[in-house]
Design an enzyme around this catalytic site. Sequence first.
Site, PDB file in Angstrom:
ATOM      1  N   LYS A 184      -3.436  -2.967  -3.138  1.00  0.00           N
ATOM      2  CA  LYS A 184      -2.004  -2.734  -3.320  1.00  0.00           C
ATOM      3  C   LYS A 184      -1.592  -3.178  -4.719  1.00  0.00           C
ATOM      4  CE  LYS A 184       2.340  -3.500  -0.771  1.00  0.00           C
ATOM      5  NZ  LYS A 184       2.888  -4.107   0.456  1.00  0.00           N
TER       6      LYS A 184
ATOM      7  N   GLU B  22      -0.913  -0.794   7.373  1.00  0.00           N
ATOM      8  CA  GLU B  22      -1.171  -1.868   6.412  1.00  0.00           C
ATOM      9  C   GLU B  22      -1.599  -3.164   7.111  1.00  0.00           C
ATOM     10  OE1 GLU B  22       1.435  -4.072   2.850  1.00  0.00           O
ATOM     11  OE2 GLU B  22       2.419  -2.770   4.321  1.00  0.00           O
TER      12      GLU B  22
ATOM     13  N   CYS C  56       1.959   0.889   1.225  1.00  0.00           N
ATOM     14  CA  CYS C  56       3.383   0.623   1.462  1.00  0.00           C
ATOM     15  C   CYS C  56       4.239   0.683   0.197  1.00  0.00           C
ATOM     16  CB  CYS C  56       3.553  -0.714   2.186  1.00  0.00           C
ATOM     17  SG  CYS C  56       5.097  -0.821   3.124  1.00  0.00           S
TER      18      CYS C  56
END
Length: 553
Positions: free
Chosen positions: A114, A45, A150
């Site tokens: 994200k 990430e 994540c």
Amino acid sequence: MTDRLKIYLAQRNPTVGDIDGNAALIRDARAATAAEGADLVIFPELFVCGYPPEDLVLKPFFQDRIEAAVRDLARDTGDNGPALLIGAPWRDGGGLHNAALLLDGGEIAAVRYKHDLPNYSVFDEKRVFTAGPLPGPMPFRGVRLGVMVCEDMWTPDVSECLEESGAELLVVLNGSPFESDKIDMRMQLATQRVTESQLPLIYVNQVGGQDELVFDGASFVLNADRSVAAYLPAFRVIDTATDWSRTPDGWVCAGALRAAPPEDEEAMYRAMVLGLADYVRKNGFPGVIVGLSGGIDSALTAAVAVDALGADKVRCVMMPSPYTSRESLEDAADCAKRLGVALDEIGIEPAMEAFAAMLGPVFGDRPPDTTEENIQARSRGIVLMALSNKLGHMVLTTGNKSEMSVGYATLYGDMAGGYSVLKDVYKTDVFRLSRWRNDHRPDGFAGSAAAVIPERIITKPPSAELRPDQTDQDSLPPYEKLDDILRCLIEHEMGIDEIVARGHAPELVQRVWRMLDTAEYKRRQAPPGVKLTSRAFGRDRRYPITNRFTKIL
């Protein structure tokens, strides 16, 4: 239709703000894996800028530099070599996103944002990023990749959306910091997502230290039947190949590297070593200085420093006072010899006498108390900081979490320094880790394989030696009781009745709670240190200094 893929997991160590250096790491990994026939190389990430970038990422010219670097990397992929799946901040429609970008065929082939931005513990992503929509699959050479970033894996919404929209393989880019027991937690959550979606999953986590945070890597691959196809070593930079084939039941990863996850003591110790090593390296310090007192905290700190940096970059100083015992002098010398470090001795009695003469006219006939004890600690702080200024080495503080919790530390004295490897280590764990280090020296450590902490340092009663015959237990409860109460208060936010039910006296619990809250002002001025637990002091636990709540009990 593609039936086979060679996918590399690039478990690498970026540096926040070093855009060119991080891009060079990406190019290095791509070149190395191209020779092995890689189709895709996956990075953690926000790898291009380093994680976490915090408010640095809000600077428009920083964002400009990142986008230019990503476009340059994309052009590199026009050579028919491996594609890159990288993490970077990315602007879109007036928002700044935490993005996963697929670079292939000389261009940015796909972008996903994200969706689930964490806003708890050490994470403040809602402060700097805009959440993306629920994503669809990312097409790659005939395969539909279900790419998550994540936190997107920690709840089922994103993986469910990807599975329903046709993803064939889940891929997670991560910047997941180390905590005790977190390695198991990640695997459990990944297993849940695989069970729900019936899809295999690739989990790539970064490795390295960034201020208080340490990233342990421990990347892995799960097949759709929940079997572990690959498990990368924790706390180690490594690029690992995984070979995939399409079957009638979906994509399957053949057996790859499967390292054993470290046990608790090893994981904590490795985190301390890596956190310190990267803090020193990434900030350009030539070495560190440790006040070696003959006690267990400074001995463990020095051992971590030598394992992280090598004995030639660690300088120790013994600063005796009239209250320093002969045993402490001997133990400090023995420890320094075992560690192979230089040990200077600079007595502080002249400073104590000078301060007594300076302050005597104002102190008058008032009897000695903690004031004179603090003057000793601050005299030592002056010595250490003077050596740091002159030699360029950073001072390591040696206080542990138990002491910092209850304020058993001196501002501008033993708290003076640039970094603390024991900041999130309770005293009972200091003993446990010291014994573990004496019995082990894993690969990659720079220190000796022998027992580096003398047995007497571990077994003798802890003492600050600021007055005759002093021990820590003169001022504090036994550490076994203190640490249990502190864990209840800090990590678990338990109430008094719950803690008393564990066998602790109500008055002791209330006393510890008051000490904990009263010492908040000290902790605000403490140096950064390695985060090891779920509730480290600093960004992890934010309490008001002005606080009357405990005073009503």
